[in-house]
Design an enzyme around this catalytic site. Structure first.
Site: not given
Length: 454
Positions: A47, A96-98
């Protein structure tokens, strides 16, 4: 932290709206106090905000007297593997993973290379919410180091394991499409495929910040409905199969050689079919995972146990009973002898191993997995609202068998439905599975209607 979600899966929030550098630095310092002086590894996903929040995490940890080891961009399971391999005192994964592109987060790892247990996490969260931090003085403030070999170490651990060590001798000519959603598994998945002797064909495997400022190239979860481009790639390039990851690389799903997505529920099923004939022992999956796992394990005379949703709950039960395999229906596969966490690279290794041990394609292997109809949905409902209305669910499904260990799971003839507040978002998740004689969509709508008071 009031605008963030702070649960067993870690701290997550929208960047600039609750999830800020100030919050991250303070929480990291509290974690440094919680772990104590030592070496804390820090990794991140791709990200655009990751560099800033990794820096904020490092600053907080160093201010608490910890030495910080920056692993750079790497999958979440790689960070956990590194902690155990190198004997580090803990880790923080900035991801934040998914969750959508505007989010970021922190996952917290203990010295055993596992995410904090529910008991440990409650102690840590209570400390963070109290906000008291002990800072190091100028003599004992921490330092920053960098280590660039964590991904290679992780890949070697997989390829050198007995389950996978001879796969390379059988993969000549196999071509694999890789959709890493431009996330943390981009380079790692390509590296593993090459080291196992196959050829990767890249799709969404770029990690440059300028590109990611436009967001992820598809919806972040590796669900079948999100894999149109990968399916087209497999068909167009006549590949043997395709693999898709989520942004931090702990979840996978697969596309067969015809371009048909299997769905993330099939990942743990494929792992069962490959591992269990070679390793004797039980399996743990969560309450929301497909019933096909029981069917496969029954054929192999293997016991299956169910836990609450969340990796920490699955791992805790696996440790208690000495399970040889575990996972979740979201594409997570846990193989303790390699990595005691959901590991997308391990799942990929299982499929490569399975394909090369059988003279059939993935479309043939999927026929060995019983078919059920599953529907997943969400409802905007807070945890307190859900708790106040859960009695309505019991009334709506009055003839069902009830499991209350995580939200409410109701099992009836030919169906089950699991309704629970999310650990990562302010919503209630609903998952229903049926044998095809009942519409799973109808079961979900009945559950939603009960919670809405309709």
């Amino acid at each position: 932290m009031q605008d963030c979600v702070f649960g067993i899966s870690g701290l997550r929030g929208v960047v600039g709206n609750g999830f800020t550098a100030e919050v991250v630095t303070k929480v990291a310092a509290v974690f440094g106090n919680f772990i104590g002086p030592g070496i804390i590894a820090v990794g991140r996903d791709t990200r655009p905000s990751g560099v800033a929040f990794l820096s904020a995490t490092a600053a907080g940890l160093m201010s608490a007297g910890c030495v910080v080891e920056d692993l750079g961009i790497c999958p979440t399971p790689t960070v956990l593997h590194h902690v155990r391999l190198k004997g580090r005192d803990g880790a923080v994964v900035v991801t934040a993973s998914h969750n959508p592109k505007a989010w970021n987060g922190m996952k917290f790892v203990g010295p055993d290379g596992l995410f904090l247990s529910p008991v440990e996490f409650e102690r840590f969260r209570n400390s963070a919410e109290r906000g008291k931090v002990s800072r190091a003085d100028w003599r004992s403030i921490g330092e920053l180091r960098r280590y660039q070999g964590a991904v290679d170490d992780h890949i070697s651990a997989i390829t050198e394991n007995e389950l996978f060590s001879d796969v390379r001798n059988r993969t000549s000519g196999i071509r694999v499409g890789v959709d890493a959603v431009n996330g943390a598994a981009s380079e790692a998945a390509i590296g593993l495929i090459r080291k196992m002797g196959a050829e990767p064909v890249e799709l969404n495997c770029r990690t440059d910040r300028a590109l990611l400022l436009n967001g992820f190239p598809r919806a972040t979860e590796p669900r079948a409905c999100n894999l149109t481009d990968l399916s087209n790639l497999v068909r167009t390039e006549k590949l043997d199969f395709g693999v898709a990851f989520d942004p931090d690389g702990d979840r996978t799903s697969f596309v067969d050689e015809t371009g048909e997505p299997l769905g993330e529920e099939k990942s743990i099923c494929l792992a069962c079919l490959y591992v269990l004939p070679r390793r004797k022992g039980s399996v743990v999956v969560n309450l929301s995972t497909t019933r096909a796992v029981e069917d496969i394990c029954s054929r192999l005379s293997v016991k299956v146990e169910r836990s609450a949703v969340g990796e920490a709950s699955v791992v805790s039960r696996m440790k208690e009973i000495g399970a040889v395999l575990g996972g979740e229906g979201n594409g997570g596969v846990i193989l303790p002898e390699v990595n005691f966490t959901r590991d997308g690279l391990v799942a990929l290794g299982c499929v490569l191993g399975f394909l090369t041990s059988r003279n059939i394609g993935l479309s043939g292997l999927r026929k060995e997995i019983p078919e059920y109809r599953m529907v997943k949905s969400v409802l905007d409902l807070s945890r307190p609202e859900f708790d106040a209305r859960r009695k309505r669910l019991l009334e709506e499904f009055s003839n069902a068998r009830v499991d209350n260990q995580d939200g409410v799971k109701l099992e009836g003839v030919g169906y089950w439905v699991h309704v629970r507040p999310s650990n990562t978002e302010p919503v209630v998740r609903l998952i229903a599975e049926t044998d095809g004689k009942i519409r799973a969509e109808d079961i979900v709508e009945r559950a939603k209607g009960a919670l809405k008071g309709m």
